[in-house]
Design an enzyme around this catalytic site. Structure first.
Site, PDB file in Angstrom:
ATOM      1  N   CYS A  77       0.870  -1.175   0.000  1.00  0.00           N
ATOM      2  CA  CYS A  77       0.000   0.000   0.000  1.00  0.00           C
ATOM      3  C   CYS A  77       0.902   1.218   0.000  1.00  0.00           C
ATOM      4  O   CYS A  77       1.553   1.518   1.005  1.00  0.00           O
ATOM      5  CB  CYS A  77      -0.926   0.011   1.217  1.00  0.00           C
ATOM      6  SG  CYS A  77      -1.951   1.497   1.321  1.00  0.00           S
ATOM      7  N   CYS A 100      -4.761   6.028  -4.425  1.00  0.00           N
ATOM      8  CA  CYS A 100      -4.095   4.728  -4.283  1.00  0.00           C
ATOM      9  C   CYS A 100      -2.659   4.909  -4.751  1.00  0.00           C
ATOM     10  O   CYS A 100      -2.406   5.118  -5.944  1.00  0.00           O
ATOM     11  CB  CYS A 100      -4.809   3.660  -5.112  1.00  0.00           C
ATOM     12  SG  CYS A 100      -3.979   2.046  -5.106  1.00  0.00           S
TER      13      CYS A 100
END
Length: 274
Positions: free
Chosen positions: A73, A217
């Site tokens: 992430c 993201c």
């Protein structure tokens, strides 16, 4: 249990220090904590653990809101770096961490931005994983009764990138979940919808695996730029405009790591009885 709420461009996280606290997170507990009405509310849970290797500073774990553990992430990595310095777990500016499938170096700059060495993008289908006979720059897929042209890459997690004319009208809500769980992605995938504005500027929306569409993201921005460069659409340094804000991505091409630079914001500290 003490925790911090943080975000990277609106992609929000619950961050927990498991170096000085004994904690265990079951999928059920994570789902309860992730609930925005009944819990803390977040896109991902980030857990700071002691290093497994003496050459490293920490181990970095990531859980989606649905309780599933993932290996990468990018926005979370920036918040992770900011968190460990804020909490006095380290005073280093170059922070070396392990993840479920590799290592990363997180660099906190003088202006409190965080630069992340995301490693080299991997276009091999088996690495994504993606079901294909051989590696291609562009794949043809059938989904939702449409023919989709896409690029596929691993940034430590699986990404599918589709070029669109306008991200504002892209079918993120309908096509995103269909492609996320497409049979050609055995571990599901993050789906990026990329609009090329200029060779050094893209707009992007991402439907994240296990979380749905998020404000930003980080690994998705990296994947979009990597695919765009591979397909000859983009320059080596690209500004990525996401719903939550801006990231800067730099990649010199095969054989080189990709770098992501962006902000990490501490919102508040909290305590919750489990």
């Amino acid at each position: 249990m003490q925790f911090s709420k943080m975000h990277g461009l609106g992609n929000d996280f619950m961050v927990v220090d498991a170096v000085t606290q004994n904690v265990f997170f079951s999928p059920e507990l994570i789902r309860r904590l992730a609930d925005r009405h009944l819990g803390v509310g977040f896109d991902q849970l980030l857990v700071v653990e002691p290093p497994y290797d003496p050459e490293l500073d920490f181990h970095y774990r990531i859980f989606n809101a649905d309780g599933s553990e993932v290996a990468q992430c990018g926005n979370g990595a920036r918040c992770f770096a900011r968190f460990v310095r804020l909490k006095g777990l380290t005073n280093k500016r170059d922070i070396r961490v392990s993840t479920a499938n590799g290592r990363m170096v997180l660099t906190v700059t003088d202006d409190d931005l965080v630069r992340v060495n995301m490693g080299e993008p991997n276009f091999e289908p088996s690495a994504v994983p993606f079901r294909a006979n051989k590696a291609e720059k562009t794949y043809i897929m059938r989904a939702a009764e449409q023919t989709i042209l896409c690029g596929v890459v691993s940034m430590g997690n699986p990404h599918c990138v589709i070029q669109v004319d306008d991200v504002d009208t892209a079918a993120v809500e309908t096509l995103g979940p269909v492609l996320e769980s497409h049979e050609r992605f055995p571990e599901r995938a993050n789906i990026g919808f990329m609009q090329v504005v200029k060779r050094e500027h893209i707009r992007l929306r991402v439907y994240e695996r296990g979380a749905g569409e998020t404000q930003a993201c980080g690994s998705g921005a990296c994947a979009a730029v990597a695919v765009g460069i591979q397909q000859g659409l983009l320059d080596e340094e690209v500004r990525v405009e996401l719903p939550g804000g801006r990231l800067d991505i730099a990649w010199k091409g095969p054989g080189h790591p990709l770098y992501m630079t962006g902000p990490a914001v501490h919102v508040y500290d909290g305590f919750i009885h489990l």
